[in-house]
Write an enzyme that holds these catalytic residues in place. Structure first.
Site, PDB file in Angstrom:
ATOM      1  N   GLU A 177       1.341   0.029  -1.525  1.00 41.02           N
ATOM      2  CA  GLU A 177       0.553   0.328  -2.735  1.00 41.02           C
ATOM      3  C   GLU A 177       1.260   1.307  -3.670  1.00 41.02           C
ATOM      4  O   GLU A 177       1.129   2.515  -3.526  1.00 41.02           O
ATOM      5  CB  GLU A 177      -0.823   0.899  -2.349  1.00 41.02           C
ATOM      6  CG  GLU A 177      -1.684   1.197  -3.575  1.00 41.02           C
ATOM      7  CD  GLU A 177      -3.087   1.725  -3.252  1.00 41.02           C
ATOM      8  OE1 GLU A 177      -3.382   1.955  -2.058  1.00 41.02           O
ATOM      9  OE2 GLU A 177      -3.852   1.930  -4.197  1.00 41.02           O
ATOM     10  N   LYS A 219      -0.165  -4.087  -2.971  1.00 39.28           N
ATOM     11  CA  LYS A 219      -1.419  -3.634  -3.598  1.00 39.28           C
ATOM     12  C   LYS A 219      -1.079  -2.878  -4.882  1.00 39.28           C
ATOM     13  O   LYS A 219      -0.864  -1.664  -4.862  1.00 39.28           O
ATOM     14  CB  LYS A 219      -2.190  -2.741  -2.619  1.00 39.28           C
ATOM     15  CG  LYS A 219      -3.457  -2.130  -3.226  1.00 39.28           C
ATOM     16  CD  LYS A 219      -4.391  -1.587  -2.173  1.00 39.28           C
ATOM     17  CE  LYS A 219      -5.563  -0.866  -2.809  1.00 39.28           C
ATOM     18  NZ  LYS A 219      -6.634  -0.553  -1.876  1.00 39.28           N
ATOM     19  N   SER A 289      -8.333  -5.481  -3.247  1.00 38.87           N
ATOM     20  CA  SER A 289      -8.503  -4.450  -2.232  1.00 38.87           C
ATOM     21  C   SER A 289      -9.147  -3.283  -2.971  1.00 38.87           C
ATOM     22  O   SER A 289      -8.509  -2.272  -3.253  1.00 38.87           O
ATOM     23  CB  SER A 289      -7.140  -4.060  -1.636  1.00 38.87           C
ATOM     24  OG  SER A 289      -7.297  -2.978  -0.752  1.00 38.87           O
TER      25      SER A 289
HETATM   26  P1  13P Z   1      -9.773   1.815  -6.135  1.00 38.47           P
HETATM   27  O1  13P Z   1     -10.089   0.343  -6.113  1.00 38.47           O
HETATM   28  O2  13P Z   1     -10.984   2.682  -6.316  1.00 38.47           O
HETATM   29  O3  13P Z   1      -8.651   2.141  -7.073  1.00 38.47           O
HETATM   30  O4  13P Z   1      -9.274   2.190  -4.685  1.00 38.47           O
HETATM   31  C1  13P Z   1      -8.367   1.395  -4.065  1.00 38.47           C
HETATM   32  C2  13P Z   1      -7.554   2.201  -3.142  1.00 38.47           C
HETATM   33  O5  13P Z   1      -7.530   1.930  -1.965  1.00 38.47           O
HETATM   34  C3  13P Z   1      -6.752   3.311  -3.667  1.00 38.47           C
HETATM   35  O6  13P Z   1      -5.807   3.695  -2.717  1.00 38.47           O
END
Ligand code: 13P
Length: 338
Positions: A177, A219, A289
């Site tokens: 991510e 992500k 996600s």
């Molecule tokens: P959000 O969808 O609130 O941005 O959170 C996703 C997430 O896992 C951030 O690390």
């Protein structure tokens, strides 16, 4: 490395019609969320809330996996059943956040570097033995005056690659991510450029660290205007820019892209995901996600009151259903009223 197992878990997480619930808010973040409903963030309240989400009847139809926080993976219900087991009994894969948060990057004002590599191998083994099937590591890239710097992008990409390699070694699918934040007045074009630069660095590092790309999920943020940008891009522009950007820099060997919601409203995150899928020509599964976009309305409806339990579960079911429909380009705004 058991590549076939990793690939199978990754594919399961991005099965048609399903996506991931991010319920892995750190202690600081969940406190902020509970502050918004004027509820104290105690262990008991956090357990009640997450138990409520995970036991919502029927979410298995829309949710393939849930990312947990360290505290949650160790919690049990009144009968002593671990929360992660309540998920796996429904066929929902438990995952775990393993980074230790994004901290100020020394020498680089306004930028952050994610910590958590020390001792990571042993922590991953423990989580796997507890029942986790995948993991998450988030790094943060900020757009602002003279930032992001190359050093920040590359240092974070390096951390993500080491994390991903360690995960795969112990049989966990890494969710990678790199989040380019929505905060700021930047326009869509700048978000697209920074997102592309970030992903080029991330995939270069993943390659050099011999990460098996077929066994990861990416992500990312969507390509979107900064929150305070005067000209907010339309849904179709967001969808086109997002697909264009990823086509240029994300290898087609990656099985799935699971977007974060990043501060978009639940409806906006749903409509954008729907439009992205409606383009229909991507080589990867395009799923979600989401943390806030799945939980915001549920949290408000619950308000910390046991008497709102059923209503809050209904709202959570509804949001999950709308988001899962968007994941297959079959969301209709009229669903919001059903
Ligand atoms: P959000 O969808 O609130 O941005 O959170 C996703 C997430 O896992 C951030 O690390």
């Amino acid at each position: 490395m058991e590549t076939a197992k990793l690939e199978s878990i990754a594919r399961t997480l991005v099965n048609k019609g399903k996506g991931i619930l991010a319920a892995d808010e750190s202690s600081g973040t969940i406190k902020k969320r509970f502050d918004s409903i004027k509820l104290e963030s105690t262990e008991k309240n956090r357990l009640f809330y997450r138990h409520m989400l995970f036991t919502t009847e029927g979410i298995r139809n829309f949710i393939s996996g849930v990312i947990l926080f360290d505290e949650t993976i160790h919690q049990t219900n009144q009968d002593g059943v671990p929360l992660h087991e309540l998920l796996s009994r429904q066929g929902i894969l438990p995952g775990i956040k393993v980074d230790k948060g994004a901290k100020e990057m020394p020498g680089f004002p306004g930028e952050k570097i994610t910590e958590g590599l020390d001792g990571l191998h042993d922590r991953l083994v423990n989580y796997r033995d507890l029942g986790a099937r995948f993991a998450k590591w988030r790094s943060v890239i900020t757009i602002g005056q003279d930032i992001p710097t190359r050093q920040c992008i590359d240092a974070n990409a390096h951390g993500l690659a080491i994390y991903a390699a360690l995960c795969q070694e112990v049989g966990l699918v890494p969710i990678v991510e790199p989040e380019v934040l929505m905060d700021g007045a930047h326009d869509l074009e700048l978000c697209e450029q920074v997102t592309a630069d970030t992903l080029v660095s991330v995939f270069s590092e993943l390659h050099h660290h011999r990460v098996h790309l077929e066994g990861i999920l990416l992500k990312p943020n969507m390509v979107i205007s900064g929150k305070t940008c005067a000209k907010q891009a339309q849904i179709s522009e967001v969808a086109q820019a997002t697909i264009r950007c990823f086509r240029r820099v994300v290898p087609s060997s990656v099985p799935g892209i699971v977007f974060l919601s990043g501060g978009q409203t639940p409806k906006q995150a749903t409509e954008n995901l729907n439009a992205i899928n409606a383009i229909g020509t991507a080589p990867w599964q395009l799923s979600f996600s989401y943390g806030r976009a799945l939980q915001e309305t549920t949290l408000k409806t619950w308000g910390g009151k046991a008497s709102n339990f059923s209503k809050a579960q209904e709202i959570f079911y509804h949001r999950s259903k709308c988001t899962a429909a968007a994941r297959d380009a079959s969301y209709q705004p009229v669903m919001e009223d059903q």
